[in-house]
Design a protein around this motif. Structure first.
Motif, PDB file in Angstrom:
ATOM      1  N   CYS A 177       0.843  -1.194   0.000  1.00 23.29           N
ATOM      2  CA  CYS A 177       0.000   0.000   0.000  1.00 23.29           C
ATOM      3  C   CYS A 177       0.880   1.246   0.000  1.00 23.29           C
ATOM      4  N   TYR A 178       0.357   2.354  -0.528  1.00 26.91           N
ATOM      5  CA  TYR A 178       1.117   3.599  -0.582  1.00 26.91           C
ATOM      6  C   TYR A 178       1.533   4.084   0.808  1.00 26.91           C
ATOM      7  N   CYS A 179       0.800   3.636   1.854  1.00 26.22           N
ATOM      8  CA  CYS A 179       1.096   4.098   3.212  1.00 26.22           C
ATOM      9  C   CYS A 179       2.371   3.471   3.765  1.00 26.22           C
ATOM     10  N   LEU A 189     -10.608  -3.547  -0.991  1.00 23.70           N
ATOM     11  CA  LEU A 189     -12.013  -3.143  -1.034  1.00 23.70           C
ATOM     12  C   LEU A 189     -12.299  -1.954  -1.923  1.00 23.70           C
ATOM     13  N   SER A 190     -11.303  -1.167  -2.264  1.00 25.56           N
ATOM     14  CA  SER A 190     -11.509  -0.047  -3.173  1.00 25.56           C
ATOM     15  C   SER A 190     -11.769  -0.561  -4.587  1.00 25.56           C
ATOM     16  N   GLY A 191     -12.211   0.350  -5.450  1.00 20.55           N
ATOM     17  CA  GLY A 191     -12.306  -0.023  -6.855  1.00 20.55           C
ATOM     18  C   GLY A 191     -10.962  -0.475  -7.381  1.00 20.55           C
ATOM     19  N   THR A 192      -9.913   0.219  -6.963  1.00 17.85           N
ATOM     20  CA  THR A 192      -8.548  -0.184  -7.335  1.00 17.85           C
ATOM     21  C   THR A 192      -8.256  -1.590  -6.842  1.00 17.85           C
ATOM     22  N   GLY A 193      -8.732  -1.905  -5.626  1.00 16.20           N
ATOM     23  CA  GLY A 193      -8.489  -3.222  -5.040  1.00 16.20           C
ATOM     24  C   GLY A 193      -9.124  -4.349  -5.831  1.00 16.20           C
ATOM     25  N   ILE A 194     -10.312  -4.105  -6.385  1.00 11.96           N
ATOM     26  CA  ILE A 194     -10.949  -5.127  -7.228  1.00 11.96           C
ATOM     27  C   ILE A 194     -10.053  -5.425  -8.428  1.00 11.96           C
ATOM     28  N   GLY A 195      -9.497  -4.374  -9.012  1.00 11.24           N
ATOM     29  CA  GLY A 195      -8.573  -4.572 -10.132  1.00 11.24           C
ATOM     30  C   GLY A 195      -7.342  -5.356  -9.722  1.00 11.24           C
ATOM     31  N   ILE A 196      -6.823  -5.082  -8.521  1.00 10.70           N
ATOM     32  CA  ILE A 196      -5.647  -5.810  -8.018  1.00 10.70           C
ATOM     33  C   ILE A 196      -5.976  -7.293  -7.853  1.00 10.70           C
ATOM     34  N   THR A 197      -7.136  -7.587  -7.274  1.00 15.37           N
ATOM     35  CA  THR A 197      -7.521  -8.983  -7.081  1.00 15.37           C
ATOM     36  C   THR A 197      -7.617  -9.711  -8.423  1.00 15.37           C
ATOM     37  N   LEU A 200      -4.035 -10.306  -9.767  1.00 16.96           N
ATOM     38  CA  LEU A 200      -3.337 -11.372  -9.050  1.00 16.96           C
ATOM     39  C   LEU A 200      -3.880 -12.749  -9.434  1.00 16.96           C
ATOM     40  N   ALA A 201      -5.186 -12.803  -9.756  1.00 19.86           N
ATOM     41  CA  ALA A 201      -5.813 -14.083 -10.101  1.00 19.86           C
ATOM     42  C   ALA A 201      -5.559 -14.491 -11.543  1.00 19.86           C
ATOM     43  N   THR A 202      -5.450 -13.501 -12.451  1.00 19.13           N
ATOM     44  CA  THR A 202      -5.417 -13.823 -13.881  1.00 19.13           C
ATOM     45  C   THR A 202      -4.169 -13.334 -14.606  1.00 19.13           C
ATOM     46  N   GLY A 203      -3.457 -12.407 -14.009  1.00 16.99           N
ATOM     47  CA  GLY A 203      -2.333 -11.782 -14.703  1.00 16.99           C
ATOM     48  C   GLY A 203      -2.760 -10.705 -15.684  1.00 16.99           C
ATOM     49  N   LYS A 204      -4.060 -10.430 -15.765  1.00 16.56           N
ATOM     50  CA  LYS A 204      -4.592  -9.434 -16.693  1.00 16.56           C
ATOM     51  C   LYS A 204      -5.006  -8.175 -15.937  1.00 16.56           C
ATOM     52  N   THR A 205      -4.932  -7.044 -16.623  1.00 11.51           N
ATOM     53  CA  THR A 205      -5.265  -5.758 -16.010  1.00 11.51           C
ATOM     54  C   THR A 205      -6.621  -5.264 -16.504  1.00 11.51           C
ATOM     55  N   LEU A 206      -7.575  -5.177 -15.591  1.00 12.50           N
ATOM     56  CA  LEU A 206      -8.891  -4.599 -15.859  1.00 12.50           C
ATOM     57  C   LEU A 206      -9.247  -3.682 -14.702  1.00 12.50           C
ATOM     58  N   ASP A 207     -10.099  -2.683 -14.962  1.00 16.01           N
ATOM     59  CA  ASP A 207     -10.571  -1.869 -13.855  1.00 16.01           C
ATOM     60  C   ASP A 207     -11.813  -2.518 -13.237  1.00 16.01           C
ATOM     61  N   ALA A 208     -12.274  -1.950 -12.135  1.00 18.25           N
ATOM     62  CA  ALA A 208     -13.371  -2.562 -11.386  1.00 18.25           C
ATOM     63  C   ALA A 208     -14.635  -2.681 -12.231  1.00 18.25           C
ATOM     64  N   MET A 226     -15.302 -11.475  -7.558  1.00 18.87           N
ATOM     65  CA  MET A 226     -16.380 -10.751  -6.899  1.00 18.87           C
ATOM     66  C   MET A 226     -16.989 -11.538  -5.738  1.00 18.87           C
ATOM     67  N   THR A 227     -16.966 -12.851  -5.825  1.00 21.60           N
ATOM     68  CA  THR A 227     -17.372 -13.668  -4.675  1.00 21.60           C
ATOM     69  C   THR A 227     -16.430 -13.408  -3.510  1.00 21.60           C
ATOM     70  N   ALA A 228     -15.132 -13.373  -3.813  1.00 22.15           N
ATOM     71  CA  ALA A 228     -14.143 -13.057  -2.777  1.00 22.15           C
ATOM     72  C   ALA A 228     -14.353 -11.648  -2.242  1.00 22.15           C
TER      73      ALA A 228
END
Length: 302
Positions: A177-179, A189-197, A200-208, A226-228
């Motif tokens: 995290c930036y902190c 939990l952020s929109g950014t976090g959905i993209g991170i998940t 990490l799961a697919t190796g692909k970059t998508l936004d929330a 999204m279940t996670a």
């Protein structure tokens, strides 16, 4: 003369000003892109928005409240904890007050969300409101009987930079995290976090928004993400309930527009709330992305 109040929401991507009259009547609104990494330009833009607002309603000087993605230290008077990092270490409250020739009330943007929704939104009629922003970042604020509770350290309700509860170390460590820490709830939990998940799961970059769209058409990877996410959000909110047990939890920010949250998360919460039951209402902010700027205006009560 009617009572007017100016509110400003200084966000990471947009800065918005509003003038509210009696009865929360909106009299003027303007939004501009936030200039990043330039503190002096930020001050200039904030002062110019106040000028625009006062000219629009032909009244001056008006009380001003400002919501920021951080807080002002009681010890130093300087901004800290802002994910708009160019604000950190700056005397924003003092500098803006000097430019405007009046004291400006400054608090965390999630506190503004809580105040706005407690005043005339999803938290109206409740004494104790916890509000969480699920946006580009992830923050929280607490409002009791209409007033924000910032606390002596200015971090009352600051929810996004605690580690996600009931999560393995390997998962936490995979999310710097930036902190300066890892595994903060913001990174899940952020929109950014959905993209991170998803990455990490697919190796692909998508936004929330793209992940949610795929989920709704049955994509396997997006469904797993999204279940996670629903379980992660329930864990994080359960920790709030276990400590504070607010009357209502109000969600704002872009990810709060995921309608499925309000059916799925309440059903999961009893797994994690102490005692195995949960009657806490989870509501979407009534005023949407306007809650922050409205709450900033409410920092100077009518």
């Amino acid at each position: 003369m009617a009572e007017y109040r100016i509110g400003i929401d200084l966000g990471g991507t947009k800065t918005e000003v509003i003038v509210l009259g009696e009865g929360s009547r909106e009299l003027f609104r303007k939004r501009i892109p936030t200039v990043r990494n330039d503190y002096q330009r930020t001050l200039e833009d904030l002062a110019a928005l106040v000028t625009d607002a006062e000219e629009a309603v032909q009244a001056s000087p008006l009380p001003v409240g400002l919501g920021i993605p951080g807080t002002v230290s009681r010890k130093t008077g300087l901004v800290k904890n802002a994910n708009s990092t160019w604000l950190n270490g700056q005397s924003l409250q003092v500098d803006l007050s000097a430019r405007l020739g009046r004291e400006v009330q400054v608090t965390n943007d999630a506190n503004c969300l809580a105040v706005s929704e407690a005043a005339d939104g999803a938290g109206a009629g409740y004494d104790f409101v916890f509000a969480a922003i699920l946006g580009t970042g992830c923050g929280g604020g607490v409002c009791y009987r209409g007033a924000p509770l910032a606390g002596p350290n200015g971090v009352g309700g600051e929810w996004g930079h605690n580690p996600l509860p009931w999560t393995r170390d390997a998962q936490l460590n995979a999310r710097p995290c930036y902190c300066g820490r890892s595994g903060c709830q913001e990174t899940f939990l952020s929109g950014t976090g959905i993209g991170i998940t998803y990455r990490l799961a697919t190796g692909k970059t998508l936004d929330a928004a793209q992940v949610v769209e795929l989920w709704r058409v049955g994509d396997t990877a997006a469904t797993e993400v999204m279940t996670a996410y629903m379980d992660q959000l329930a864990r994080a909110l359960a920790a709030v309930i276990n400590v504070m047990d607010p009357d209502v939890i109000v969600l704002g920010g872009g990810a709060s527009n995921i309608d499925e949250i309000y059916q799925q998360v309440p059903a999961i919460l009893p797994r994690y709330v102490f005692g195995g039951e949960c009657d806490t209402e989870i509501k979407q902010a009534v005023h949407g992305d306007s809650s922050g700027v409205r709450g900033a205006a409410w920092l100077n009560p009518f």
